[in-house]
Every structure is written in C-alpha cells, then in structure tokens.
Design an enzyme around this catalytic site. Structure first.
Site, short mmCIF file in Angstrom:
data_model
loop_
_atom_site.label_atom_id
_atom_site.label_comp_id
_atom_site.label_asym_id
_atom_site.label_seq_id
_atom_site.Cartn_x
_atom_site.Cartn_y
_atom_site.Cartn_z
N HIS A 17 36.19 -40.86 -6.69
CA HIS A 17 37.36 -41.14 -5.83
C HIS A 17 37.88 -42.55 -6.12
O HIS A 17 39.09 -42.77 -6.23
CB HIS A 17 36.96 -41.11 -4.34
N LYS A 41 35.84 -28.66 10.30
CA LYS A 41 35.03 -28.84 9.10
C LYS A 41 33.87 -29.78 9.41
O LYS A 41 34.10 -30.91 9.86
CB LYS A 41 35.93 -29.41 7.98
N ARG A 90 39.05 -32.62 -11.72
CA ARG A 90 37.83 -32.83 -12.48
C ARG A 90 37.70 -31.82 -13.60
O ARG A 90 37.57 -32.16 -14.75
CB ARG A 90 36.60 -32.73 -11.56
N SER A 128 31.40 -35.16 -3.46
CA SER A 128 30.76 -35.67 -2.23
C SER A 128 29.64 -34.73 -1.79
O SER A 128 28.59 -35.18 -1.33
CB SER A 128 31.79 -35.77 -1.11
#
Ligand code: PNS
Length: 161
Positions: A17, A41, A90, A128
């Site tokens: 990030h 979430k 990515r 993450s």
C-alpha cells in the site's frame, strides 16, 4: 488542484500500500487515503486505529491526508471534490474485480475515473489478509509492513488473546 482518493480497508496498511501511496502522491496534488468504515466487514483494527496507523506511517508525505468513510466511494469522492480514484493492481486475479468496480463507479459518477498502479514486483504477493494470518501465528512480518505497523499488529493480537 488534482485530488485523488486511494480507498481500501487497510487492515493493516502494508508496504505494498505504501508503495502505491508514494507513487500516487507524485502524480496528484493531494492524495486522500479513504479508510472504509464498514461495520459489516470484520476487521482486526477499528477504523479509528487504521486511520491513526496510516497517518503515522505516511507522516513524511506532505500531500497525503487520511480519513475514514462509509457509504459509496463515489459519494465520498464527490464530497472531497476528487475526480481520481487510485487502486493498485497486483496480479491478473485482481483485474476482473477492479475493472468491475471501476466501470460501475464511472457509470454511477462519470466525473470520477480510476487510475491503476501496478504494484512493484517485490510487493506483488503481499496482502493485509496474509500479513494478519502470518502475524497471528507468530510469523515474522517485518518484510511486509513497517516496524510501527508490526508493533501495532503484535499489540493487537496480544490484546485479542
Ligand atoms: O482494500 P479493499 O477491501 O479491496 O477495498 C475495497 C473498496 C474499499 C475499494 C471497496 O469495497 C469500496 O469502494 N467500498 C465502498 C462502497 C462502494 O462504493 N461500493 C461500490 C463498489 S463495490
């Protein structure tokens, strides 16, 4: 004044990030990091903690601001008068999802466009979720996050035990 928004969960912010933030901050006048505050979430860190961690992690980048948001990203962009959404890509597996979100967002709000940055090779595998999982089992995450984030992760995991 070109304002960009880099949205995400950032639970927690990784070196991947940070790489995107540094590069995006060079192409916009102001970069707002939008931390998704979504109670549906489940996250390890609260939105307030994530904002504080990112502020500390990006304190040396002068044109970066950090805020949490809830609701639609395009509404947050409007509110901040930002016309650019920044996202990192990515691998090819990210592409389909990101394309869908970007196209939907542009359909809903044609004033907002998405700018993609491909991650630097050395961070292409970091997420993450993997960092959290690794840290929870006592793994060394020093190659994936800053020393400060590593300290926060260790403290949070200890607190949750
Ligand atoms: O880091 P993440 O979890 O991949 O980020 C996802 C994020 C925050 C960009 C996305 O979930 C989002 O924009 N949420 C806000 C709600 C919204 O606007 N949804 C429409 C697109 S699915």
């Amino acid at each position: 004044m070109k304002t960009g928004i880099y949205p995400g969960s950032f639970d927690p912010i990784t070196l991947g990030h940070l790489d995107i933030i540094k590069r995006a901050a060079c192409v916009v006048d102001k970069l707002i990091i939008g931390v998704l505050n979504n109670s549906a979430k489940k996250s390890l860190f609260t939105p307030e903690e994530r904002v504080a961690i990112i502020r500390k992690t990006t304190s040396d980048i002068p044109n970066v601001e950090v805020e949490s948001f809830n609701g639609l990203l395009v509404d947050f962009a409007d509110q901040k008068q930002a016309h650019i959404i920044v996202r990192g890509l990515r691998a090819i597996s990210d592409f389909e999802y990101e394309l869908q979100i970007a196209q939907t967002n542009r359909k809903v709000n044609p004033k907002v466009d998405t700018m993609f940055f491909t991650t630097s090779e050395e961070y292409s595998y970091i997420s993450s979720s993997i960092v959290k999982e690794y840290a929870m089992y006592g793994g060394d995450v020093s190659q994936f996050v800053t020393p400060y984030v590593e300290t926060c992760l260790k403290a949070k995991i200890k607190e949750n035990r």
